[in-house]
Design an enzyme around this catalytic site. Sequence first.
Site, short mmCIF file in Angstrom:
data_model
loop_
_atom_site.label_atom_id
_atom_site.label_comp_id
_atom_site.label_asym_id
_atom_site.label_seq_id
_atom_site.Cartn_x
_atom_site.Cartn_y
_atom_site.Cartn_z
N ASP A 1 -7.94 -5.37 0.01
CA ASP A 1 -8.43 -6.23 -1.06
C ASP A 1 -8.03 -7.69 -0.90
OD1 ASP A 1 -9.67 -4.19 -2.52
OD2 ASP A 1 -7.72 -3.50 -3.23
N HIS B 1 0.85 -1.19 0.00
CA HIS B 1 0.00 0.00 0.00
C HIS B 1 0.88 1.24 0.00
CE1 HIS B 1 -3.14 2.82 1.18
NE2 HIS B 1 -3.98 1.91 0.73
N1 ACO Z 1 4.16 -7.59 -4.72
C1 ACO Z 1 5.51 -7.55 -4.88
N2 ACO Z 1 6.27 -6.44 -4.72
C2 ACO Z 1 5.63 -5.32 -4.39
C3 ACO Z 1 4.24 -5.26 -4.19
C4 ACO Z 1 3.50 -6.45 -4.37
N3 ACO Z 1 2.17 -6.47 -4.20
N4 ACO Z 1 3.87 -4.01 -3.87
C5 ACO Z 1 4.99 -3.29 -3.86
N5 ACO Z 1 6.07 -4.07 -4.17
C6 ACO Z 1 7.47 -3.64 -4.20
C7 ACO Z 1 7.79 -2.85 -5.46
O1 ACO Z 1 8.24 -3.70 -6.50
C8 ACO Z 1 8.87 -1.92 -4.96
O2 ACO Z 1 10.07 -2.67 -4.86
P1 ACO Z 1 11.51 -1.93 -5.14
O3 ACO Z 1 11.65 -0.95 -4.02
O4 ACO Z 1 12.47 -3.05 -5.10
O5 ACO Z 1 11.38 -1.28 -6.48
C9 ACO Z 1 8.44 -1.61 -3.53
O6 ACO Z 1 7.67 -2.75 -3.11
C10 ACO Z 1 7.58 -0.34 -3.40
O7 ACO Z 1 6.47 -0.49 -4.28
P2 ACO Z 1 5.88 0.69 -5.17
O8 ACO Z 1 5.21 0.10 -6.37
O9 ACO Z 1 6.95 1.73 -5.40
O10 ACO Z 1 4.84 1.27 -4.16
P3 ACO Z 1 3.63 2.22 -4.51
O11 ACO Z 1 3.33 2.94 -3.27
O12 ACO Z 1 3.91 3.04 -5.74
O13 ACO Z 1 2.44 1.23 -4.91
C11 ACO Z 1 0.67 -0.33 -4.69
C12 ACO Z 1 1.48 0.79 -4.02
C13 ACO Z 1 0.20 0.13 -6.08
C14 ACO Z 1 -0.57 -0.61 -3.86
C15 ACO Z 1 1.57 -1.60 -4.79
O14 ACO Z 1 1.93 -2.06 -3.50
C16 ACO Z 1 0.89 -2.73 -5.59
O15 ACO Z 1 0.99 -2.75 -6.82
N6 ACO Z 1 0.17 -3.67 -4.89
C17 ACO Z 1 -0.55 -4.71 -5.56
C18 ACO Z 1 -1.88 -4.15 -6.05
C19 ACO Z 1 -2.85 -3.90 -4.92
O16 ACO Z 1 -3.06 -4.74 -4.05
N7 ACO Z 1 -3.49 -2.72 -4.97
C20 ACO Z 1 -4.52 -2.33 -3.99
C21 ACO Z 1 -4.02 -1.25 -3.10
S1 ACO Z 1 -5.21 -0.84 -1.89
C22 ACO Z 1 -6.36 0.02 -2.75
O17 ACO Z 1 -6.11 0.75 -3.66
C23 ACO Z 1 -7.70 -0.15 -2.37
#
Ligand code: ACO
Length: 439
Positions: free
Chosen positions: A373, A316
């Site tokens: 979720d 998140h």
């Molecule tokens: N699985 C694996 N790796 C992940 C995940 C994941 N679900 N989420 C984040 N990471 C990693 C990224 O690859 C990144 O790694 P790095 O530092 O080595 O590059 C690090 O964690 C930070 O992630 P970001 O994508 O930069 O974080 P951001 O805040 O931009 O994105 C998000 C947040 C979109 C929710 C992300 O965690 C994600 O894609 N999760 C999966 C989708 C999801 O569940 N979305 C629902 C969110 S809640 C909502 O909107 C209701």
Amino acid sequence: MSTAEKATTSKSLTARLQVEDKSVDLPVVVGTENEKAIDISDLRKRTGYITLDEGFVNTGSTTSAITFLNGEQGILRYRGYPIEQLCEYCDFVETSYLLIYGKLPNRHELERFRESIRHHTMIHEDMRAFYNGFPRDAHPMAILSSVVGALSTFYQDSLDPHDKEQREISIHRLLAKLPTIAAYSYKKSIGQPLMYPRNELSYCENFLHMMFAVPTQDYEPNPVLVEALNLLLICHADHEQNCSTSTVRIVGSSNANLFASISAGICALWGPLHGGANEACVRMLQQIVADGGNVKKYVDKAKDKKDNFRLMGFGHRVYKNYDPRALIIKKACDKVLSQLNLNDPLFEVAQQLEQVALQDEYFIERKLYPNVDFYSGIIYRAMGLPTNMFTVMFAIGRLPGWIAHWVEMHESPTTRIGRPRQIYVGPTKRDVIPIDQRD
Ligand code: ACO
């Protein structure tokens, strides 16, 4: 209550910025929970510079008195009330009132509010014809955003965002009609007759009735599912400046009407990185089960930077701790499955996945926890909802939050049209070469 009244400019703190030979002192704004922001509203005027922050990771777009969340500590409160207490003592309609009007209603106010919503649950008969125009397999989120947008063609007398009475009627209409619009899209997709709302039922009972009743027999909504639905909708009701809420605010800031603004929010919610994650999460869990339940394989895939697979329902932008909503929903999931005597292999796999991920260095280091979720889809499955309706459920839940933000924005004396800047990185000036001289 205007939000501007709530933010105070610190008397003791300022932030000093040195740019080239200029030094500027910028005011610091402090919120009621002691969150601090550097106010850069006249930075460009004073320095010629703008700030750059892709994804708005460090940028506050507004002050707001609606929802407080602390991602480090896993706290979520609507209008000051902890989410855990709202789930225990209130229902979704009451929570909607709280979000939109800023206070918990007394018995009389709540009854009037419920009555008004009941009064507006039907959609115009001509709107039902729209459903014949969509392909049978259309995604219900596409239908939802289109039909909500189309409400502005039916209620042209109440579209002025600055007229309090018009705003009020539009809000009640939208809260009342969204479940009807959503349930009709499902009924259409399976070729069943559309079920009219039954106004003696509660908000959640009525939704289950419109989804699952048929005209040929009696239908009694299961109280276990009604309770679970209430809780899920409350958990989704607001989450401050997320992607869809910011969309609603930015569309609304141009003075677009409520229906147009919410329709845009529904589109923003649809994406799998936002509300669409509940659908994507269940599809992922189904894939893991079909693949023999090898949880570790999928955790490894999520960690592999060459693979674009992510654990859906994990991570998140704001929570760097367990999402409090995920905790509530996981408990509810357990309760619903045991009360209904269901054994869903997806729940087993989800719990294993959580366990493996939370002990893995990759997830620990990045503070990635289950989000709202991760478990919600398992309850929706227990209700009998098809996977493509999960994000629609999120939209029904988020509606009061979107409305509250849209209203707050219009009531704030400091609101201006949302219009970010950019740093241009395209070609510098060049002249057009006549077409027969181009390479
Ligand atoms: N699985 C694996 N790796 C992940 C995940 C994941 N679900 N989420 C984040 N990471 C990693 C990224 O690859 C990144 O790694 P790095 O530092 O080595 O590059 C690090 O964690 C930070 O992630 P970001 O994508 O930069 O974080 P951001 O805040 O931009 O994105 C998000 C947040 C979109 C929710 C992300 O965690 C994600 O894609 N999760 C999966 C989708 C999801 O569940 N979305 C629902 C969110 S809640 C909502 O909107 C209701």
